[in-house]
Write an enzyme that holds these catalytic residues in place. Structure first.
Site, mmCIF file in Angstrom:
data_model
loop_
_atom_site.group_PDB
_atom_site.id
_atom_site.type_symbol
_atom_site.label_atom_id
_atom_site.label_comp_id
_atom_site.label_asym_id
_atom_site.label_seq_id
_atom_site.Cartn_x
_atom_site.Cartn_y
_atom_site.Cartn_z
ATOM 1 N N ASP A 79 35.748 27.932 48.521
ATOM 2 C CA ASP A 79 36.800 29.336 48.875
ATOM 3 C C ASP A 79 36.965 29.535 50.302
ATOM 4 O O ASP A 79 36.455 29.350 50.706
ATOM 5 C CB ASP A 79 35.793 29.820 48.081
ATOM 6 C CG ASP A 79 36.595 31.535 47.706
ATOM 7 O OD1 ASP A 79 37.737 31.214 47.604
ATOM 8 O OD2 ASP A 79 36.277 32.462 47.087
ATOM 9 N N ASN B 242 43.374 27.810 38.608
ATOM 10 C CA ASN B 242 44.527 27.847 38.926
ATOM 11 C C ASN B 242 45.348 27.458 39.009
ATOM 12 O O ASN B 242 46.026 27.081 40.196
ATOM 13 C CB ASN B 242 43.792 26.898 40.135
ATOM 14 C CG ASN B 242 42.853 27.194 40.850
ATOM 15 O OD1 ASN B 242 41.600 26.487 41.109
ATOM 16 N ND2 ASN B 242 42.416 28.676 41.236
#
Ligand code: FPP
Length: 251
Positions: A29, A77
């Site tokens: 991340d 996503n």
């Protein structure tokens, strides 16, 4: 040009005499924030993230870690801007094409988990080729989690199990935690001992939901492109100090 941004520091090292995690999983991340802070497009953050992947895979292999699972694209996503999705898919194809020889030479198994049938055909082809080429290697198994979601994985496993049940391949009394695990994308692999999430967020984000039941978590305020081999060592050192009781009591 990315080396300009990368910090290389190597000092603290894990002790390989102490228990090492067999399976490390990472939520990579912070690529977007890394790029934003440098006034770069988000795609550049992902590109810099690939550099970190390269170093981390090499080090896990060197340390004898058996499995490394990298969360590269989640089932959630797909809501990102199409341009970003396209650049991630392009990056994946480039990564596999450019690095497969080196990964193979280093004895790495390039595996994937998740429903890759929804990825562009080029990605599927490269992933399958990479797996076929490296499947007999004996080094670290790198699981690229792509179009992966923990909930989706469980639903997928239940459907597969029901098909086997309908065919008479499995009885109701044979269904238990162990046999169910064999229907997951991670069938045959140990659960992750250590889950690393850089970037400052402290969430599971639909990652390895079934498998993380007794994982140790390690968080850090570092964006993934800035994550170094030294940070990996810090995470493992911290893991080695944890008291894992799996619901039991210490003797
Ligand atoms: C999360 O950071 C990262 C991703 C969704 C993609 C991770 C992908 C890579 C590191 C490279 C592509 C993978 C391979 C295997 C070639 P974010 O973009 O959500 O960061 P932010 O929270 O700062 O916006």
């Amino acid at each position: 040009m990315f080396f300009l941004f990368k910090k290389k520091k190597k000092s603290s090292r894990v002790s390989i005499d102490k228990e090492m995690p067999k399976h490390i999983a990472i939520i990579m991340d912070g690529n977007g924030r890394w790029a934003k802070e440098k006034n770069l497009p988000r795609a550049m953050g992902h590109k810099a993230g690939v550099e970190t992947i390269r170093e981390v895979v090499k080090e896990c292999n060197r340390l004898g870690i058996k499995y490394l699972t990298l969360y590269a694209f989640s089932t959630e996503n797909w809501v990102r801007p199409q341009e970003e999705i396209n650049s991630l898919m392009k990056l994946l194809v480039e990564y596999l094409k450019n690095e497969i020889e080196e990964l193979h030479k280093n004895n790495v198994v390039v595996n994937h988990i998740g429903d890759i049938s929804k990825l562009p055909q080029k990605c599927q082809t490269e992933l399958i080729n990479a797996y076929n080429k490296t499947k007999n290697n004996t080094g670290v198994v790198m699981n690229l989690a792509l179009n992966y979601g923990g909930r989706d994985e469980i639903v997928h496993a239940v459907k597969k199990l029901l098909k086997d049940y309908e065919k008479g391949n499995i009885k109701l009394t044979d269904i238990n935690e162990k046999s169910f695990s064999n229907y997951l994308y991670t069938a045959g692999m140990p659960d992750p001992d250590l889950i690393i999430r850089p970037s400052g967020e402290k969430r599971v984000s639909n990652f390895l939901l079934w498998q993380c039941a007794y994982s140790e978590f390690w968080y850090a305020n570092i964006y993934w492109p800035d994550f170094t081999v030294e940070d990996l060592h810090k995470a493992i050192q911290d893991y080695q100090k944890r008291d894992r009781r799996f619901g039991g009591v210490k003797e």
